[in-house]
Write an enzyme that holds these catalytic residues in place. Structure first.
Site, PDB file in Angstrom:
ATOM      1  N   LYS A 281     -41.509  -1.114  14.957  1.00  0.00           N
ATOM      2  CA  LYS A 281     -41.523  -0.338  13.712  1.00  0.00           C
ATOM      3  C   LYS A 281     -40.921  -1.190  12.592  1.00  0.00           C
ATOM      4  O   LYS A 281     -39.792  -1.677  12.713  1.00  0.00           O
ATOM      5  CB  LYS A 281     -40.702   0.933  13.936  1.00  0.00           C
ATOM      6  CG  LYS A 281     -40.980   2.057  12.973  1.00  0.00           C
ATOM      7  CD  LYS A 281     -40.205   3.286  13.411  1.00  0.00           C
ATOM      8  CE  LYS A 281     -40.466   4.470  12.551  1.00  0.00           C
ATOM      9  NZ  LYS A 281     -39.538   5.564  12.851  1.00  0.00           N
TER      10      LYS A 281
HETATM   11  C1  E4P Z   1     -40.283   8.801  11.935  1.00  0.00           C
HETATM   12  O1  E4P Z   1     -40.774   7.796  12.322  1.00  0.00           O
HETATM   13  C2  E4P Z   1     -39.284   8.877  10.860  1.00  0.00           C
HETATM   14  O2  E4P Z   1     -38.275   7.969  11.072  1.00  0.00           O
HETATM   15  C3  E4P Z   1     -38.775  10.277  10.760  1.00  0.00           C
HETATM   16  O3  E4P Z   1     -39.840  11.179  10.944  1.00  0.00           O
HETATM   17  C4  E4P Z   1     -37.960  10.583   9.531  1.00  0.00           C
HETATM   18  O4  E4P Z   1     -37.712  11.964   9.482  1.00  0.00           O
HETATM   19  P1  E4P Z   1     -36.605  12.629   8.535  1.00  0.00           P
HETATM   20  O5  E4P Z   1     -37.112  12.598   7.133  1.00  0.00           O
HETATM   21  O6  E4P Z   1     -36.488  14.033   9.061  1.00  0.00           O
HETATM   22  O7  E4P Z   1     -35.350  11.818   8.721  1.00  0.00           O
END
Ligand code: E4P
Length: 224
Positions: free
Chosen positions: A87
């Site tokens: 990622k």
């Molecule tokens: C996923 O890959 C993201 O890191 C995540 O969905 C972020 O979510 P949040 O806005 O609830 O922290």
């Protein structure tokens, strides 16, 4: 649409896996910190533990922000397990690293995407997944779902194979809307997934079926 769970909690990942509908996992540094997972060795072991629970892709985020650092870290992460997806943030260096990894056949997830232009860049670099953050856009009074629609249109116009991984999902309606638009994946908190099971008429209907069955079973055979 694939269901990923957005957590680093092994207990929640196991619970979602046991439901039989889980296709993968996304994590980020904040989610790892929330579980108290710190230090490279523990972090790496935790990713392996996650991969041993779920058979689908597991996103593991790099901490480095420069190209060389991202490549070094990403290669170490990818070597942990075939299901690890590296990622990388939507930055110039991140997009260069996505291009590097896609050339090597290593799966990538471009994170922190908040605009259609960013999603276009991620697809052109060959990202496996692009992660538009729906909930965080909603939080600033911008329609997060509209971004999913825009990206769907753009990717379909040109046949990009990058999968739209709707992220920052907050509630079950987000999941339904993603499915209507045609997002490839929704990564969700466990609470949003389990909320999909609930309907009062299902609860009432099942209670009535069971009560009728019990009543009938208690009646004498001749009266049946
Ligand atoms: C996923 O890959 C993201 O890191 C995540 O969905 C972020 O979510 P949040 O806005 O609830 O922290």
């Amino acid at each position: 649409m694939k269901f990923f769970i957005d957590t680093a909690s092994l207990a929640q990942i196991k619970e979602a896996q046991d439901l039989g509908i889980l296709d993968g996992v996304t994590t980020n540094p904040s989610l790892m910190a929330k579980e108290g997972i710190t230090g490279t060795d523990r972090v790496m072991k935790h990713y392996v533990d996650i991969c041993n629970i779920v058979s689908g892709d597991v996103s593991a985020e790099v901490i480095a922000t420069d190209f060389d650092g991202m490549v070094r870290e990403g290669e170490n992460l990818a070597a942990l397990h075939p299901n690890i997806t590296v990622k990388l943030p939507m930055t110039r260096e991140g997009v260069k690293a996505i291009k590097h990894f896609s050339g090597k056949g290593i799966k990538t997830n471009c994170t922190l995407v908040f605009s259609a232009g960013q999603a276009l860049l991620a697809a052109k670099a060959g990202a496996t997944y692009v992660s538009p953050f729906v909930g965080r856009l909603d939080d600033i009074s911008t329609d997060g779902m509209q971004l999913i629609e825009q990206i769907r249109t753009i990717y379909d116009n040109y046949g990009f194979s990058t999968q739209i991984l709707a992220a920052s999902i907050r509630h079950p309606m987000h999941i339904i809307q993603c499915a209507e638009i045609g997002a490839d994946v929704a990564t969700c908190p466990l609470s949003a997934i389990t909320a999909l099971f609930e309907h009062p008429l299902t609860t009432i209907g099942l209670e009535k079926f069971l009560a009728d069955h019990k009543k009938a079973a208690q009646q004498p055979a001749a009266a049946k």
